[in-house]
Design a protein around this motif. Structure first.
Motif, short mmCIF file in Angstrom:
data_model
loop_
_atom_site.label_atom_id
_atom_site.label_comp_id
_atom_site.label_asym_id
_atom_site.label_seq_id
_atom_site.Cartn_x
_atom_site.Cartn_y
_atom_site.Cartn_z
N ASP A 1 15.32 -51.11 46.31
CA ASP A 1 15.99 -50.82 47.57
C ASP A 1 16.15 -49.31 47.73
OD1 ASP A 1 16.47 -53.58 48.29
OD2 ASP A 1 18.01 -53.60 46.72
N VAL A 2 16.56 -48.90 48.91
CA VAL A 2 16.86 -47.51 49.21
C VAL A 2 18.28 -47.44 49.76
CG1 VAL A 2 14.44 -46.91 49.65
CG2 VAL A 2 15.90 -47.62 51.55
N VAL A 3 18.79 -46.24 49.89
CA VAL A 3 20.11 -46.04 50.48
C VAL A 3 19.91 -45.21 51.75
CG1 VAL A 3 22.41 -45.07 50.15
CG2 VAL A 3 21.23 -46.16 48.22
N ASN B 1 21.85 -43.56 54.90
CA ASN B 1 23.18 -43.15 55.37
C ASN B 1 24.30 -43.83 54.59
OD1 ASN B 1 22.27 -41.28 57.23
ND2 ASN B 1 22.30 -42.72 58.93
N GLY B 2 24.13 -43.88 53.27
CA GLY B 2 25.16 -44.41 52.38
C GLY B 2 25.17 -45.92 52.21
N GLU B 3 24.27 -46.64 52.90
CA GLU B 3 24.22 -48.10 52.80
C GLU B 3 22.93 -48.55 52.13
OE1 GLU B 3 25.07 -50.38 56.32
OE2 GLU B 3 26.28 -48.75 57.14
N LYS B 4 23.07 -49.48 51.17
CA LYS B 4 21.91 -50.04 50.49
C LYS B 4 21.11 -50.89 51.48
CE LYS B 4 20.79 -53.06 46.62
NZ LYS B 4 21.36 -53.88 45.55
N LYS B 5 19.80 -50.60 51.56
CA LYS B 5 18.90 -51.32 52.47
C LYS B 5 17.62 -51.68 51.74
CE LYS B 5 21.40 -50.76 56.22
NZ LYS B 5 21.96 -51.86 56.98
N HIS B 6 16.97 -52.71 52.21
CA HIS B 6 15.70 -53.13 51.63
C HIS B 6 14.59 -52.89 52.64
CE1 HIS B 6 13.09 -55.35 48.91
NE2 HIS B 6 12.56 -55.90 49.98
N LEU B 7 13.69 -51.96 52.29
CA LEU B 7 12.48 -51.76 53.08
C LEU B 7 11.44 -52.73 52.55
CD1 LEU B 7 12.23 -47.86 53.24
CD2 LEU B 7 13.16 -49.41 54.96
N ASP B 8 10.91 -53.56 53.40
CA ASP B 8 9.94 -54.56 52.98
C ASP B 8 8.55 -53.94 52.97
OD1 ASP B 8 8.52 -56.80 52.34
OD2 ASP B 8 9.37 -58.05 53.92
N LEU B 9 8.31 -53.11 51.96
CA LEU B 9 7.07 -52.34 51.87
C LEU B 9 5.87 -53.21 51.53
CD1 LEU B 9 8.68 -49.33 50.01
CD2 LEU B 9 7.98 -49.39 52.42
N ILE B 10 6.12 -54.38 50.95
CA ILE B 10 5.01 -55.30 50.66
C ILE B 10 4.45 -55.85 51.97
CG2 ILE B 10 4.38 -57.50 49.58
CD1 ILE B 10 6.59 -56.93 47.49
N TYR B 11 5.32 -56.18 52.90
CA TYR B 11 4.91 -56.74 54.19
C TYR B 11 4.14 -55.71 55.02
CZ TYR B 11 5.24 -58.48 58.95
OH TYR B 11 4.94 -58.87 60.22
N LYS B 12 4.70 -54.50 55.09
CA LYS B 12 4.08 -53.48 55.93
C LYS B 12 4.43 -52.10 55.40
CE LYS B 12 3.39 -52.20 60.74
NZ LYS B 12 3.73 -52.53 62.12
N PHE B 13 3.42 -51.27 55.28
CA PHE B 13 3.62 -49.89 54.83
C PHE B 13 2.43 -49.07 55.33
CE2 PHE B 13 3.89 -47.01 50.80
CZ PHE B 13 4.48 -46.01 51.53
N GLU B 14 2.56 -48.58 56.56
CA GLU B 14 1.47 -47.83 57.19
C GLU B 14 1.96 -46.42 57.50
OE1 GLU B 14 0.61 -50.10 60.69
OE2 GLU B 14 -0.13 -51.81 59.55
#
Length: 143
Positions: free
Chosen positions: A74-76, A78-91
């Motif tokens: 995951d990444v943070v 603005n101070g909040e833990k978030k999940h970037l779904d890089l497997i689905y899409k990363f262009e």
């Protein structure tokens, strides 16, 4: 941990017309406006028809802090833990002023399309770290 400053983070929510009217505050009013002009800015959001004839609502933030923690899927933001779904899409795409990264962010009730815009000075390191996060996500799925 690495810290970056995104120039922009744009999130895109997609709706069918019926769903839009029932889900979005002032949906009928907004729908009337975009039927007249195909795009309407209202209360900090932009609304428009997409090429698939549904409605997109965008939410764009400027100067967004993003942290990539060591060995985290995951990444943070603005101070909040978030999940970037890089497997689905990363262009990635090189633009004049930025590098644009298209992906998806998982939030409480939905997966939302998003665009990350980062200046060229930080882009190479940021993308390299996102590729590592993607690898960690793939490894996590294969466990």
């Amino acid at each position: 941990m690495s810290k970056y400053k995104l120039d922009y983070l744009a999130k895109y929510y997609f709706y069918e017309e019926d769903e839009f009217v029932n889900s979005v505050e002032d949906g009928e009013y907004i729908l009337k406006q975009i039927k007249e002009s195909n795009r309407f800015d209202y209360k900090g959001h932009s609304f428009k028809y997409t090429k698939f004839k549904n409605i997109s609502m965008s939410d764009t933030q400027k100067d967004v802090d993003i942290e990539i923690k060591e060995n985290s899927i995951d990444v943070v933001i603005n101070g909040e833990k978030k999940h970037l779904d890089l497997i689905y899409k990363f262009e990635t795409k090189q633009l004049e002023d930025h590098v644009r990264i298209a992906t998806r962010i998982s939030e409480e009730i939905d997966d939302i399309s998003c665009l990350l815009y980062i200046d060229h000075n930080q882009a190479d390191d940021f993308i390299k770290e996102l590729k590592f996060v993607k690898k960690l996500q793939q490894d996590n799925m294969n466990k």
